[in-house]
Design a protein around this motif. Sequence first.
Motif, PDB file in Angstrom:
ATOM      1  N   ASN A 129       0.806  -1.225   0.000  1.00  0.00           N
ATOM      2  CA  ASN A 129       0.000   0.000   0.000  1.00  0.00           C
ATOM      3  C   ASN A 129       0.842   1.280   0.000  1.00  0.00           C
ATOM      4  OD1 ASN A 129      -2.747   0.797  -0.228  1.00  0.00           O
ATOM      5  ND2 ASN A 129      -2.664   1.588   1.849  1.00  0.00           N
ATOM      6  N   ARG A 130       1.999   1.235  -0.684  1.00  0.00           N
ATOM      7  CA  ARG A 130       2.886   2.396  -0.761  1.00  0.00           C
ATOM      8  C   ARG A 130       3.198   2.736  -2.220  1.00  0.00           C
ATOM      9  NH1 ARG A 130       7.954   0.538   2.315  1.00  0.00           N
ATOM     10  NH2 ARG A 130       7.537  -1.178   0.912  1.00  0.00           N
ATOM     11  N   ILE A 131       3.539   4.006  -2.436  1.00  0.00           N
ATOM     12  CA  ILE A 131       3.914   4.469  -3.779  1.00  0.00           C
ATOM     13  C   ILE A 131       5.184   5.308  -3.710  1.00  0.00           C
ATOM     14  CG2 ILE A 131       1.585   4.504  -4.736  1.00  0.00           C
ATOM     15  CD1 ILE A 131       1.635   7.599  -4.332  1.00  0.00           C
ATOM     16  N   TRP A 132       5.904   5.296  -4.819  1.00  0.00           N
ATOM     17  CA  TRP A 132       6.950   6.286  -5.060  1.00  0.00           C
ATOM     18  C   TRP A 132       6.294   7.393  -5.855  1.00  0.00           C
ATOM     19  CZ3 TRP A 132      11.458   6.668  -2.803  1.00  0.00           C
ATOM     20  CH2 TRP A 132      12.031   5.533  -2.248  1.00  0.00           C
ATOM     21  N   HIS A 133       6.491   8.647  -5.409  1.00  0.00           N
ATOM     22  CA  HIS A 133       5.877   9.759  -6.142  1.00  0.00           C
ATOM     23  C   HIS A 133       6.600  11.064  -5.841  1.00  0.00           C
ATOM     24  CE1 HIS A 133       3.011  11.422  -2.846  1.00  0.00           C
ATOM     25  NE2 HIS A 133       3.916  10.678  -2.261  1.00  0.00           N
ATOM     26  N   ALA A 134       6.308  12.036  -6.677  1.00  0.00           N
ATOM     27  CA  ALA A 134       6.757  13.411  -6.484  1.00  0.00           C
ATOM     28  C   ALA A 134       5.518  14.179  -6.043  1.00  0.00           C
ATOM     29  CB  ALA A 134       7.325  13.968  -7.793  1.00  0.00           C
ATOM     30  N   PRO A 135       5.368  14.406  -4.725  1.00  0.00           N
ATOM     31  CA  PRO A 135       4.066  14.841  -4.200  1.00  0.00           C
ATOM     32  C   PRO A 135       3.617  16.263  -4.509  1.00  0.00           C
ATOM     33  CG  PRO A 135       5.595  14.405  -2.401  1.00  0.00           C
ATOM     34  CD  PRO A 135       6.307  14.091  -3.681  1.00  0.00           C
ATOM     35  N   LYS A 136       4.466  17.267  -4.274  1.00  0.00           N
ATOM     36  CA  LYS A 136       3.986  18.655  -4.413  1.00  0.00           C
ATOM     37  C   LYS A 136       5.172  19.612  -4.291  1.00  0.00           C
ATOM     38  CE  LYS A 136       3.097  18.791   0.518  1.00  0.00           C
ATOM     39  NZ  LYS A 136       2.121  18.913   1.571  1.00  0.00           N
ATOM     40  N   ALA A 137       4.916  20.873  -4.599  1.00  0.00           N
ATOM     41  CA  ALA A 137       5.948  21.906  -4.485  1.00  0.00           C
ATOM     42  C   ALA A 137       6.503  21.919  -3.059  1.00  0.00           C
ATOM     43  CB  ALA A 137       5.376  23.268  -4.854  1.00  0.00           C
ATOM     44  N   GLY A 138       7.806  22.025  -2.939  1.00  0.00           N
ATOM     45  CA  GLY A 138       8.460  22.053  -1.639  1.00  0.00           C
ATOM     46  C   GLY A 138       8.803  20.679  -1.091  1.00  0.00           C
ATOM     47  N   VAL A 140       9.989  16.361  -1.977  1.00  0.00           N
ATOM     48  CA  VAL A 140      10.935  15.589  -2.791  1.00  0.00           C
ATOM     49  C   VAL A 140      10.307  14.236  -3.136  1.00  0.00           C
ATOM     50  CG1 VAL A 140      12.972  16.702  -1.790  1.00  0.00           C
ATOM     51  CG2 VAL A 140      12.074  14.598  -0.755  1.00  0.00           C
ATOM     52  N   VAL A 141      10.886  13.577  -4.139  1.00  0.00           N
ATOM     53  CA  VAL A 141      10.458  12.221  -4.492  1.00  0.00           C
ATOM     54  C   VAL A 141      10.645  11.340  -3.262  1.00  0.00           C
ATOM     55  CG1 VAL A 141      10.980  10.197  -5.911  1.00  0.00           C
ATOM     56  CG2 VAL A 141      10.996  12.490  -6.945  1.00  0.00           C
ATOM     57  N   ARG A 142       9.583  10.594  -2.929  1.00  0.00           N
ATOM     58  CA  ARG A 142       9.645   9.775  -1.720  1.00  0.00           C
ATOM     59  C   ARG A 142       8.679   8.601  -1.794  1.00  0.00           C
ATOM     60  NH1 ARG A 142       7.229  14.744   1.512  1.00  0.00           N
ATOM     61  NH2 ARG A 142       5.002  14.417   1.191  1.00  0.00           N
ATOM     62  N   LEU A 143       8.916   7.648  -0.901  1.00  0.00           N
ATOM     63  CA  LEU A 143       8.043   6.498  -0.715  1.00  0.00           C
ATOM     64  C   LEU A 143       7.042   6.856   0.365  1.00  0.00           C
ATOM     65  CD1 LEU A 143       7.524   3.470  -1.371  1.00  0.00           C
ATOM     66  CD2 LEU A 143       9.095   2.936   0.507  1.00  0.00           C
ATOM     67  N   GLU A 144       5.768   6.634   0.073  1.00  0.00           N
ATOM     68  CA  GLU A 144       4.732   7.054   1.014  1.00  0.00           C
ATOM     69  C   GLU A 144       3.541   6.101   0.946  1.00  0.00           C
ATOM     70  OE1 GLU A 144       2.935  11.356   2.308  1.00  0.00           O
ATOM     71  OE2 GLU A 144       3.626  11.123   0.260  1.00  0.00           O
ATOM     72  N   ARG A 145       2.849   5.963   2.054  1.00  0.00           N
ATOM     73  CA  ARG A 145       1.623   5.159   2.075  1.00  0.00           C
ATOM     74  C   ARG A 145       0.549   5.847   1.228  1.00  0.00           C
ATOM     75  NH1 ARG A 145       1.880   0.998   4.581  1.00  0.00           N
ATOM     76  NH2 ARG A 145      -0.261   0.400   4.970  1.00  0.00           N
ATOM     77  N   ILE A 146      -0.284   5.053   0.579  1.00  0.00           N
ATOM     78  CA  ILE A 146      -1.417   5.603  -0.171  1.00  0.00           C
ATOM     79  C   ILE A 146      -2.410   6.138   0.857  1.00  0.00           C
ATOM     80  CG2 ILE A 146      -3.323   5.068  -1.731  1.00  0.00           C
ATOM     81  CD1 ILE A 146      -1.492   2.885  -2.957  1.00  0.00           C
ATOM     82  N   TRP A 147      -2.708   7.413   0.784  1.00  0.00           N
ATOM     83  CA  TRP A 147      -3.486   8.107   1.814  1.00  0.00           C
ATOM     84  C   TRP A 147      -4.963   8.249   1.474  1.00  0.00           C
ATOM     85  CZ3 TRP A 147       0.047  10.112  -1.511  1.00  0.00           C
ATOM     86  CH2 TRP A 147      -0.433  11.009  -2.457  1.00  0.00           C
ATOM     87  N   SER A 148      -5.365   7.830   0.313  1.00  0.00           N
ATOM     88  CA  SER A 148      -6.739   8.043  -0.137  1.00  0.00           C
ATOM     89  C   SER A 148      -7.359   6.729  -0.595  1.00  0.00           C
ATOM     90  CB  SER A 148      -6.737   9.037  -1.299  1.00  0.00           C
ATOM     91  OG  SER A 148      -8.029   9.187  -1.836  1.00  0.00           O
ATOM     92  N   ARG A 149      -8.672   6.662  -0.497  1.00  0.00           N
ATOM     93  CA  ARG A 149      -9.385   5.495  -1.030  1.00  0.00           C
ATOM     94  C   ARG A 149      -9.837   5.755  -2.467  1.00  0.00           C
ATOM     95  NH1 ARG A 149     -10.733   1.535   2.190  1.00  0.00           N
ATOM     96  NH2 ARG A 149     -12.696   1.045   1.138  1.00  0.00           N
ATOM     97  N   THR A 150      -9.721   6.994  -2.919  1.00  0.00           N
ATOM     98  CA  THR A 150     -10.161   7.325  -4.280  1.00  0.00           C
ATOM     99  C   THR A 150      -8.972   7.245  -5.233  1.00  0.00           C
ATOM    100  OG1 THR A 150      -9.945   9.678  -3.782  1.00  0.00           O
ATOM    101  CG2 THR A 150     -12.147   8.720  -3.566  1.00  0.00           C
ATOM    102  N   VAL A 151      -8.569   6.000  -5.494  1.00  0.00           N
ATOM    103  CA  VAL A 151      -7.477   5.748  -6.430  1.00  0.00           C
ATOM    104  C   VAL A 151      -7.896   4.681  -7.428  1.00  0.00           C
ATOM    105  CG1 VAL A 151      -5.621   6.402  -4.836  1.00  0.00           C
ATOM    106  CG2 VAL A 151      -6.354   4.021  -4.938  1.00  0.00           C
TER     107      VAL A 151
END
Length: 157
Positions: A129-138, A140-151
């Motif tokens: 239940n984790r993704i690599w992504h570039a989340p938002k301004a400010g 960095v690219v990181r590994l993070e848990r999927i925080w939403s059910r609307t995927v």
Amino acid sequence: MAMRMQKSHLLVRAGTVSALTLVTLGGPAPAPGAAAEPELASVSTKALRIAASKEGAPYRWGAQGPDAFDCSGLTRYSYRRAGRALPRTAAQQYRHTEHVSRSARRGGDLVFFHAGSGVYHVGIYAGENRIWHAPKAGAVVRLERIWSRTVWYGRVR
């Protein structure tokens, strides 16, 4: 014999096995034309490794690497380096993929965050239940848990 079967199963799951290797290990030979699935698995695995290698790269809107990324820039860069072309935006990438269910998702699949029918973010599924992504301004690219059910999930072919 059980050890050989376990070994061949692991190699098949990793997408790194040839018919000759399976026969040598005592496993079943793949059916004719079955080579495409392991090849796809190795492409998605490679894309996942490439995305992970960019950990800490800064987010920059519109950036497609190699030193900075936005969300779809990271997925496009990772798959391009793995040998597959993706369109530029998250919404275009969603339309370009084979849609898969949550239960069928696997490492390297794309994870699309949406509001209604509009896709607004994408990352690469890393398992657990984790993704690599570039989340938002400010950020960095990181590994993070999927925080939403609307995927939604998409597989690059």
